[in-house]
Design an enzyme around this catalytic site. Structure first.
Site, PDB file in Angstrom:
ATOM      1  N   CYS A   1       0.788  -1.249   0.000  1.00 48.61           N
ATOM      2  CA  CYS A   1       0.000   0.000   0.000  1.00 48.61           C
ATOM      3  C   CYS A   1       0.817   1.295   0.000  1.00 48.61           C
ATOM      4  O   CYS A   1       0.772   2.067  -0.959  1.00 48.61           O
ATOM      5  CB  CYS A   1      -0.888   0.060   1.234  1.00 48.61           C
ATOM      6  SG  CYS A   1      -1.841  -1.427   1.579  1.00 48.61           S
TER       7      CYS A   1
ATOM      8  N   HIS B   1      -2.602   6.743   4.480  1.00 51.83           N
ATOM      9  CA  HIS B   1      -1.572   5.706   4.680  1.00 51.83           C
ATOM     10  C   HIS B   1      -0.190   6.103   4.171  1.00 51.83           C
ATOM     11  O   HIS B   1       0.567   5.279   3.669  1.00 51.83           O
ATOM     12  CB  HIS B   1      -2.017   4.376   4.026  1.00 51.83           C
ATOM     13  CG  HIS B   1      -1.420   3.182   4.721  1.00 51.83           C
ATOM     14  ND1 HIS B   1      -1.504   1.902   4.234  1.00 51.83           N
ATOM     15  CD2 HIS B   1      -0.706   3.096   5.875  1.00 51.83           C
ATOM     16  CE1 HIS B   1      -0.881   1.075   5.045  1.00 51.83           C
ATOM     17  NE2 HIS B   1      -0.393   1.783   6.053  1.00 51.83           N
TER      18      HIS B   1
HETATM   19 CA    CA Z   1      -3.273  -1.967  -0.432  1.00 59.11          CA
END
Ligand code: CA
Length: 495
Positions: free
Chosen positions: A85, A139
């Site tokens: 990610c 994130h």
């Molecule tokens: Ca991801």
């Protein structure tokens, strides 16, 4: 064409570049402004999940909206993310490989990100007069310098971390040893990460919207979509072009579909329910663009940030390729990528041309008429693909895909061939972890492995010995790529 020393070499294809330029000039003359960019970045959605990629009904998760949009635009079959990610998202926003921006693994539990000294697409578009809106999953670090409102976005409405961090200590079914232990619950509650979803405006402080309990989390994709719809409606009356970076919560494990979608998929499983919900969200955003008359001046891009997560099976996506999230095998990095732009992108195109998500950095700057803002003081891996996207039947401008397993160069793809010099092992005999990108060890091959991804898309049959002539293409490409790190030192040690 000679490429600037800080830029990835490209296939020039001047005819395509001219077509793109003249289409963009015509559009600007017609609309009097630069185009809007709507990125829809999903989380851990597999290459094969959507109907237009072979999933949909086949896997009990119909995606009629996405399939319809794909038929109206250009679908790429060889588009690449990074294996996980945070590295992917940082590469997308900076046009640089993880070893250059320094985020090699997902940022967890309040760890700092690494965007502070990076130049983001949002900041450059902002300088070029765009309104920049981030919605949903971030994130990229919870430290103040890496937060969206301090890295180029005018406004942010979403959460700073990743879905499971908000739930993996709250769900008594999956985590009874935490939920039913006062001490362990307290330990996580005191961990230094924000337990809420938040709102922030450029340069400002975070304002907590709501604590992310499981019921609250299940409403996020719906509420985030509403926020983006409102943004799109508001911007219809604004003279400035805009950049919407809409990152969904789904389908990162654990999935808790909203009430409306729970049990709604033919599969009746939470993952597939969430795919159905995400398809609905794509439909809602597209409808809002249509209703506000902004479709012809907006590029829509639908993608995922990495391959499916197999360690959370059956809450997992589908890929026909080898291995999964975490790996440099195709299953880890090959992702869906659909471009829609009525009147600008010829409908019904499918292409296997190479595309790296980092290419969005440079491509979008070209679409925005801001290509001269691409930084000169650092290496930029993204290449300008405007010619590839806007010319019917065009070829990719990208010559190679470079696969990095954290700080280790793992392989290179040129055309349909992939040479691997290192990888994560995925040969576990335990069914529970077979195909996981997170359970292996980094293995360096004595002789390179060499796969033909057309004949062998699952990378099972290395046959370098029959194809030694290709080394004449791969070795210089690898040497040149590694040479860029001598001129532009990476932020982390590489091997
Ligand atoms: Ca991801």
């Amino acid at each position: 064409m000679t490429t600037a020393p800080n830029r990835e070499p490209v296939f020039d294809l001047p005819g395509q570049r001219e077509t793109a330029r003249s289409k963009l000039d015509d559009l600007a003359a017609r609309t009097g402004r630069r185009p809007n960019i709507a990125m829809i970045v999903m989380d851990d959605v597999g290459w094969g999940d959507f109907g237009c990629y072979g999933g949909g009904e086949t896997i009990g998760a119909p995606t009629p909206n996405i399939d319809r949009l794909a038929a109206r635009g250009k679908l790429l079959t060889s588009a690449y993310s990074q294996p996980t990610c945070s590295p992917s998202r940082a590469s997308l926003l900076t046009g640089r490989l993880p070893v250059r921006h320094g985020i090699l693994i997902p940022v967890m539990y309040g760890q700092p990100g690494g965007l502070a000294d990076e130049v983001t697409l949002a900041s450059l578009l902002s300088e070029a007069g765009y309104v920049t809106q981030a919605v949903g999953k971030w994130h990229l670090g919870e430290n103040v310098e890496s937060q969206p409102q301090n890295t180029g976005f005018d406004d942010f409405y979403g959460f700073l971390s990743v879905s499971d961090m908000y739930t993996e200590w709250r769900d008594p079914h999956f985590f009874p040893e935490v939920v039913y232990s006062g001490a362990r619950s307290e330990w996580i509650r005191n961990a230094p990460f924000n337990k809420c979803f938040v709102h922030a405006e450029r340069g400002g402080d975070l304002e907590e919207v709501e604590e992310l309990t499981i019921p609250a989390l299940s409403t996020l994709d719906d509420r985030w979509c509403t926020y983006s719809e409102e943004f799109i409606r508001r911007m219809a009356g604004d003279e400035r072009p805009w950049f919407l970076y809409h990152c969904t919560r789904g389908t990162h494990f654990d999935n808790y579909p909203s009430e409306r979608f729970l049990g709604s998929s033919p599969a009746r499983h939470v993952y597939q329910d969430t795919i159905v919900e995400l398809d609905d969200i794509v439909g809602r955003l597209e409808r809002t663009l249509a209703e506000t008359g902004q479709l012809e001046n907006t590029l829509i891009w639908i993608t995922s940030d990495n391959g499916p997560e197999m360690d959370s099976w059956p809450d997992s996506g589908f890929t026909p390729f080898r291995c999964s999230k975490g790996a440099t095998w195709e299953g880890g990095q090959r992702v869906p990528s659909i471009f829609v732009w009525d009147g600008m992108i010829e409908p019904g195109q499918r292409s296997d041309g190479l595309f790296d998500q980092q290419d969005m950095f440079t491509t979008v700057l070209t679409l925005a008429g801001a290509e001269d803002r691409v930084p000169h003081d650092r290496f930029i891996d993204g290449v300008d693909q405007s010619g590839f996207l806007l010319t019917p039947g065009a070829e990719s401008h990208r010559r190679a895909i470079y696969y990095w397993l954290q700080g280790t160069l793992s392989g290179i793809r040129i055309g349909e061939y992939k040479m691997m010099v290192a990888s994560t092992s995925d040969d576990a005999t335990d069914v529970a972890v077979r195909g996981s990108g997170f359970t292996g060890v980094t293995q360096r091959y004595t002789y390179p492995r060499f796969y033909n991804l057309y004949l062998d898309p699952r990378e099972e049959r290395s046959y370098l010995i029959r194809k030694l002539a290709y080394l004449d293409a791969f070795v210089p490409t690898m040497t040149a790529h590694l040479g860029t790190f001598a001129t532009y030192p990476p932020k982390v040690p590489i091997s």
